[in-house]
Write an enzyme that holds these catalytic residues in place. Structure first.
Site, PDB file in Angstrom:
ATOM      1  N   TRP A 286       0.899  -1.109  -0.306  1.00 40.58           N
ATOM      2  CA  TRP A 286       0.083  -0.114  -0.219  1.00 40.58           C
ATOM      3  C   TRP A 286       0.938   1.311   0.060  1.00 40.58           C
ATOM      4  O   TRP A 286       0.694   2.023   0.958  1.00 40.58           O
ATOM      5  CB  TRP A 286      -1.046   0.089   1.355  1.00 40.58           C
ATOM      6  CG  TRP A 286      -1.990  -1.245   1.001  1.00 40.58           C
ATOM      7  CD1 TRP A 286      -2.112  -2.093   1.894  1.00 40.58           C
ATOM      8  CD2 TRP A 286      -2.950  -1.416   0.021  1.00 40.58           C
ATOM      9  NE1 TRP A 286      -3.355  -2.968   1.475  1.00 40.58           N
ATOM     10  CE2 TRP A 286      -3.480  -2.492   0.482  1.00 40.58           C
ATOM     11  CE3 TRP A 286      -3.343  -0.599  -1.094  1.00 40.58           C
ATOM     12  CZ2 TRP A 286      -4.638  -3.163  -0.560  1.00 40.58           C
ATOM     13  CZ3 TRP A 286      -4.219  -1.186  -1.821  1.00 40.58           C
ATOM     14  CH2 TRP A 286      -5.102  -2.262  -1.611  1.00 40.58           C
TER      15      TRP A 286
ATOM     16  N   LEU B  79       3.801  10.999   9.606  1.00 47.39           N
ATOM     17  CA  LEU B  79       2.648  10.281   9.786  1.00 47.39           C
ATOM     18  C   LEU B  79       1.696  11.648  10.292  1.00 47.39           C
ATOM     19  O   LEU B  79       0.386  11.630   9.887  1.00 47.39           O
ATOM     20  CB  LEU B  79       2.320   9.197  10.515  1.00 47.39           C
ATOM     21  CG  LEU B  79       3.195   7.916   9.707  1.00 47.39           C
ATOM     22  CD1 LEU B  79       2.761   6.738  10.677  1.00 47.39           C
ATOM     23  CD2 LEU B  79       2.426   7.629   8.452  1.00 47.39           C
ATOM     24  N   ASN B  80       2.061  12.140  11.331  1.00 51.62           N
ATOM     25  CA  ASN B  80       1.089  13.138  11.932  1.00 51.62           C
ATOM     26  C   ASN B  80       1.114  14.348  10.921  1.00 51.62           C
ATOM     27  O   ASN B  80      -0.146  15.086  11.059  1.00 51.62           O
ATOM     28  CB  ASN B  80       1.836  13.645  13.338  1.00 51.62           C
ATOM     29  CG  ASN B  80       1.421  12.736  14.368  1.00 51.62           C
ATOM     30  OD1 ASN B  80       0.326  12.078  14.484  1.00 51.62           O
ATOM     31  ND2 ASN B  80       2.415  12.759  15.410  1.00 51.62           N
TER      32      ASN B  80
ATOM     33  N   ARG C 261      -1.718  13.151   8.736  1.00 49.50           N
ATOM     34  CA  ARG C 261      -2.875  12.876   9.369  1.00 49.50           C
ATOM     35  C   ARG C 261      -3.561  14.430   9.708  1.00 49.50           C
ATOM     36  O   ARG C 261      -4.900  14.675   9.531  1.00 49.50           O
ATOM     37  CB  ARG C 261      -2.799  12.285  10.728  1.00 49.50           C
ATOM     38  CG  ARG C 261      -2.285  10.799  10.841  1.00 49.50           C
ATOM     39  CD  ARG C 261      -1.749  10.304  12.199  1.00 49.50           C
ATOM     40  NE  ARG C 261      -1.771   8.894  11.937  1.00 49.50           N
ATOM     41  CZ  ARG C 261      -1.022   8.150  12.916  1.00 49.50           C
ATOM     42  NH1 ARG C 261      -0.583   8.694  13.889  1.00 49.50           N
ATOM     43  NH2 ARG C 261      -0.975   6.764  12.913  1.00 49.50           N
TER      44      ARG C 261
ATOM     45  N   GLU D 221      -2.970   6.092   7.331  1.00 49.24           N
ATOM     46  CA  GLU D 221      -2.494   7.087   8.387  1.00 49.24           C
ATOM     47  C   GLU D 221      -3.032   6.781   9.654  1.00 49.24           C
ATOM     48  O   GLU D 221      -3.387   7.717  10.497  1.00 49.24           O
ATOM     49  CB  GLU D 221      -2.738   8.583   7.903  1.00 49.24           C
ATOM     50  CG  GLU D 221      -2.398   8.811   6.456  1.00 49.24           C
ATOM     51  CD  GLU D 221      -1.258   8.409   5.905  1.00 49.24           C
ATOM     52  OE1 GLU D 221      -0.351   7.818   6.770  1.00 49.24           O
ATOM     53  OE2 GLU D 221      -0.551   8.667   4.868  1.00 49.24           O
ATOM     54  N   GLY D 222      -3.462   5.546   9.897  1.00 46.52           N
ATOM     55  CA  GLY D 222      -4.044   4.959  11.200  1.00 46.52           C
ATOM     56  C   GLY D 222      -5.610   4.939  11.059  1.00 46.52           C
ATOM     57  O   GLY D 222      -6.384   5.834  10.522  1.00 46.52           O
TER      58      GLY D 222
ATOM     59  N   PHE E  68      -2.941  -0.970  23.323  1.00 42.85           N
ATOM     60  CA  PHE E  68      -2.713  -1.439  21.946  1.00 42.85           C
ATOM     61  C   PHE E  68      -2.553  -3.133  21.894  1.00 42.85           C
ATOM     62  O   PHE E  68      -2.828  -3.758  20.845  1.00 42.85           O
ATOM     63  CB  PHE E  68      -1.379  -0.946  21.460  1.00 42.85           C
ATOM     64  CG  PHE E  68      -1.824   0.724  21.135  1.00 42.85           C
ATOM     65  CD1 PHE E  68      -2.125   1.004  19.859  1.00 42.85           C
ATOM     66  CD2 PHE E  68      -1.548   1.391  21.800  1.00 42.85           C
ATOM     67  CE1 PHE E  68      -2.342   2.344  19.538  1.00 42.85           C
ATOM     68  CE2 PHE E  68      -1.755   2.689  21.657  1.00 42.85           C
ATOM     69  CZ  PHE E  68      -1.981   3.031  20.636  1.00 42.85           C
TER      70      PHE E  68
END
Length: 387
Positions: free
Chosen positions: A164, A241-242, A245, A365-366, A385
């Protein structure tokens, strides 16, 4: 005359410069994306030529300073993400992968030589980057990655697989995250490097105007200059990633707004039982519910942007906005489709295309689950988690 859909007068919270930026990106979306997106989506094509057009528009690495990057504010970048995703999530995704992921990795963790080599041409859209973190068996848990880089003859040998990975098959440089004997490190892998194979994943029901790939690394030999010297551990990829996001929190509201506006326009012109659909109580309730969540989500995104520009934005705040805004955007797109009736399943209308795309946005992204657990950890102090 005020916009009846801006009940909270959110435009009044934007500066003249921010409004100008928004209108410039909106014009580009209207002229370049909207007339072509149905064909790109149907043919499952990402138009490579649009990269340089987006570079000229100043949205690639938009929030980064120096090295040919535009150096705009977080709010301006958010507005750009919203306007581009009103066109299509696949186009906004390219901007996120290029700027928030690949360019941010190089800008934050790269050497001066790496920054000078890659960033100016990436900001111009002349070169495309990708961000290889997710693996076939390590999606939400990147710490479980098995891609490994070992030191050899003064350089590195990279083996493993990623999945992906947006635009990997056309990328000029890959930012690849791999385990090493010292921990997780980032590597820059130029196109054409022996042992790298990128294969587009198809057919897809979502994000069809974009490309996602399976990538394999078979004894890939890299020089010592390939390492991102500032990145060690998961802090490196998570910083990127943040950034992505944050852009998604804005972008999802663009898809939601376009879906709402499509439904509102259709309801005003579609006559059933001798009156417009918009004149029925059930239709008005749907439109009002969509608008309420759209206004709330846009206000949330703007609040995040102001916090980010002030240097006060925290990861859990980003998780809250990504979780809420994508979740609500999907609901809005689906509800908008119901107002369009059977006509809504055609590519003449945007809501179902947006809904399909947002299924991917909701995952990457989560996932909802990951952001729920991030928030759960924040409010309870207990990480859940595992187990």
């Amino acid at each position: 005359m005020s916009d009846p859909s801006d009940v909270l007068a959110l435009d009044s919270l934007l500066s003249a410069e921010e409004l100008d930026t928004r209108e410039r990106i909106r014009d580009f979306t209207t002229q370049r994306i909207r007339p072509n997106i149905a064909r790109w989506y149907e043919d499952a094509v990402f138009p490579r030529e649009i990269a340089q057009e987006l570079g000229e528009l100043g949205v690639l690495g938009m929030q980064l300073e120096g090295y040919g990057c535009p150096g705009r504010t977080a709010v301006e970048y958010g507005l750009a993400a919203m306007e581009l995703e009103a066109g299509d999530s696949g186009i906004r995704t390219f901007v996120s992968v290029q700027g928030s992921l690949a360019m941010t990795a190089i800008h934050s963790w790269g050497s001066e030589e790496q920054k000078e080599r890659w960033l100016p041409r990436m900001a111009a859209g002349e070169l495309i980057g990708c961000f290889a973190l997710t693996e076939p068996a390590a999606g939400s848990d990147p710490s479980s990655m098995t891609t490994f880089a070992r030191e050899s003859d003064g350089g590195w040998v990279l083996d493993g697989a990623k999945r992906w990975i947006g635009l990997a098959s056309m990328a000029d440089v890959m930012v690849v995250w791999a385990k090493t004997a010292e921990g997780i490190r980032g590597f820059l892998v130029p196109a054409g490097t022996a042992g790298v194979t990128a294969t587009p994943i198809e057919p897809k029901l979502s994000m069809r105007a974009s490309i996602q790939c399976e990538v394999t690394f078979d004894a890939v030999r890299l020089g010592p200059e390939s390492v991102l010297p500032g990145a060690n551990g998961l802090r490196g990829p998570f910083t990127c990633l943040n950034e992505a996001r944050y852009g998604i929190a804005w972008g999802a509201m663009g898809a939601a707004r376009d879906s709402y506006e499509a439904a509102l326009d259709y309801a005003g012109g579609r006559i059933q039982f001798d009156r417009p659909l918009a004149g029925y109580q059930l239709t008005q309730e749907k439109l009002v519910n969509m608008l309420v969540e759209l206004q709330k989500g846009t206000m949330l995104a703007l609040h995040l942007g102001r916090l980010k520009d002030a240097g006060k934005l925290r990861p859990e705040q980003i998780s809250l906005a990504k979780l809420n805004n994508v979740r609500e955007a999907i609901k809005i797109a689906r509800e908008a489709r119901t107002i369009l009736g059977g006509n809504g399943v055609t590519l003449e209308h945007s809501p179902l295309r947006h809904a399909n795309n947002l299924e991917s946005v909701r995952t990457y992204e989560g996932t909802d689950e990951v952001h729920t657990l991030i928030l759960g950890h924040h409010i309870t102090g207990i990480p859940a988690f595992r187990g």
